[in-house]
Design a protein around this motif. Structure first.
Motif, short mmCIF file in Angstrom:
data_model
loop_
_atom_site.label_atom_id
_atom_site.label_comp_id
_atom_site.label_asym_id
_atom_site.label_seq_id
_atom_site.Cartn_x
_atom_site.Cartn_y
_atom_site.Cartn_z
N SER A 1 0.78 -1.04 -0.07
CA SER A 1 -0.10 0.00 -0.10
C SER A 1 0.43 1.38 -0.25
O SER A 1 2.17 1.97 0.51
N GLN B 1 1.50 8.73 -0.16
CA GLN B 1 1.15 9.54 -1.28
C GLN B 1 2.75 9.84 -1.26
O GLN B 1 3.39 10.44 -2.20
N ALA C 1 5.22 8.68 -3.51
CA ALA C 1 4.81 8.37 -4.49
C ALA C 1 5.67 9.01 -5.36
O ALA C 1 6.68 9.68 -6.36
N TYR D 1 -3.73 2.92 -2.08
CA TYR D 1 -3.60 4.02 -2.24
C TYR D 1 -3.69 5.12 -0.67
O TYR D 1 -5.41 4.74 -0.42
N GLU E 1 -4.71 9.75 -9.20
CA GLU E 1 -2.74 9.38 -8.53
C GLU E 1 -2.89 8.04 -7.80
O GLU E 1 -1.97 7.24 -8.60
N ALA E 2 -3.69 7.91 -7.61
CA ALA E 2 -3.87 6.43 -7.14
C ALA E 2 -4.73 5.28 -8.64
O ALA E 2 -3.57 3.90 -8.86
N LEU F 1 -0.78 4.59 -10.33
CA LEU F 1 -0.14 3.77 -9.89
C LEU F 1 -1.30 2.20 -9.54
O LEU F 1 -0.17 1.18 -9.35
N ALA G 1 -3.76 1.22 -8.19
CA ALA G 1 -4.24 1.04 -6.69
C ALA G 1 -5.80 1.72 -7.17
O ALA G 1 -6.08 2.49 -7.53
N LEU H 1 -8.75 4.01 -2.37
CA LEU H 1 -8.29 4.84 -2.06
C LEU H 1 -8.84 5.40 -0.39
O LEU H 1 -9.77 5.49 -0.02
#
Lengths: 273, 273
Positions: free
Chosen positions: B36, B39, B42, B64, B91-92, B95, B97, B100
């Motif tokens: 996991s 932020q 990343a 994320y 962003e998740a 990536l 993911a 969230l």
């Protein structure tokens, strides 16, 4: 807000640097009406002398603090805790305190449910001694951050459950805003507590934002995020007519000139309680 | 106890001293199956590079961390929080993911009920963006000691209430033993959460006795008073088949040699989860 100080009680630990005789004189001079006596404040001058100090003052003795700590892995330790509580009941009676506050305890090596069972069992075995001494017992639910060692009773709902299971006029509950303010069921549980005649005490202070210490950074009313007047209105709507007890553990305030701190307590009480 | 590491996920913040590429290599070499991503882990290498690092590894990206912080006195600040959450969803998605995690926030200058209303409103306004990006949202109820500023959602019961009120397959709940272990209603609320298909994530660590810091003193499983295997059994009985995510904030562990710490994590996972 309160219009006068006639329902203001202060716990001796709030002004910990003061000995009992000084605290009694200062509280009375400030117009405080009640005092809750912590054991160390009484035993450090001796119980007989503590009784004399309290009898000679206009302050009403509201409660003696604190018994409890029932759960333990060991049966012998649990029996020892009961002996200690019986002694605390005796001391409360000697001092003329009508109530002993219970911080019920928790045993991190066993399930919370077992600790709660031991708490109920412990309180039940104290009832006869408490009754014959004229001392009531108040279960104080503590904030969940103390569920590891200080109290397996973390909500007013749980305290209500246990008090109703015990179902004895000698046993009730102390509601402390610091421990319970976050609970979305607080208003209804306070009403339930009052309806069952279990609302024995009301403690106030505030939750500072941020809080720097899990135990010793309580705030004065108005200094944090607790809506004390709102919770007091719930308590009074539930029929409570007792004292508003200021109980603050704070390294910062204990480091202050205590006369100034007491003035701030009475100011905060008038403005934010 | 788990027989292998195939359901073990580690949060990057747990081994905060490691950059994302180091964490990914070390976790994979230790047999950890999921990661996991926080932020900062990343963005400190840049999202594109973070995506490459994650794609090149055998680790499954589990979630994320973390969005939320919806409540605020100011409407403008609340709108800003939503923008920030939309960016976190982007962003998740970048990536890979699927989830969230939301630390929902609280505003100490207003009633908790109002903060909870703003949380629900905030999550609802993110649903479309989350859906179109294929990212689910998980409400994480936080320990009541964080009710002043971090989360007005303090119990799984409250999280269930809000998730059921929102009633959307994009929105569920992350259950973290650290926040919820003390609650006598936990087993039944976990069952309710699973029954409503809202159980999206399961976080583990332990509550140290004593705990020296309100935020940064979490323990490894087995080191404190939380019965992690018992709570995991409730989560699995409720139908959860996802990862057991180790999320530890600890000044002590961050100060350790992180290779040794990771070995202790996998040992503790096998022995005490």
């Amino acid at each position: 807000m309160p219009t006068d100080l006639s329902k203001l009680c202060v716990h001796t630990i709030t002004t910990k640097p003061w000995s009992l005789d000084v605290a009694v004189d200062k509280y009375a001079a400030a117009g405080v009406a009640g005092i809750s006596v912590w054991q160390d404040a009484a035993t450090s001058v001796g119980l007989t002398q503590a009784r004399r100090i309290l009898e000679a003052s206009p302050l009403e003795v509201v409660s003696y603090v604190r018994g409890g700590f029932f759960p333990n892995h060991s049966r012998e330790e649990r029996a020892r805790a009961l002996d200690k509580n019986r002694q605390l009941i005796d001391e409360a009676a000697t001092l003329g305190a009508p109530l002993l506050v219970l911080v019920c305890g928790a045993e991190p090596r066993q399930p919370l449910a077992e600790s709660r069972r031991q708490i109920q069992e412990g309180i039940e075995s104290l009832i006869d001694h408490a009754t014959s001494n004229g001392v009531k017992l108040a279960i104080e639910p503590l904030h969940p951050m103390y569920a590891d060692t200080r109290s397996a009773i973390s909500t007013l709902g749980q305290a209500n459950d246990i008090a109703e299971a015990i179902d004895h006029p000698q046993v009730g509950i102390a509601v402390d805003v610091y421990h319970l303010w976050w609970d979305d069921r607080l208003e209804q549980e306070i009403a339930r507590c009052g309806k069952n005649d279990n609302l024995y005490a009301f403690h106030i202070c505030d939750w500072k934002v941020p809080t720097s210490d899990m135990l010793l950074d309580r705030g004065l009313m108005g200094e944090g995020c607790i809506d004390v007047p709102l919770i007091r209105s719930w308590v009074e709507a539930a029929g409570f007519r007792g004292y508003n007890e200021v109980e603050i553990f704070s390294n910062d305030y204990w480091a202050m000139e205590q006369d100034d701190f007491l003035a701030r307590i009475t100011d905060a009480y008038r403005a934010h309680s």
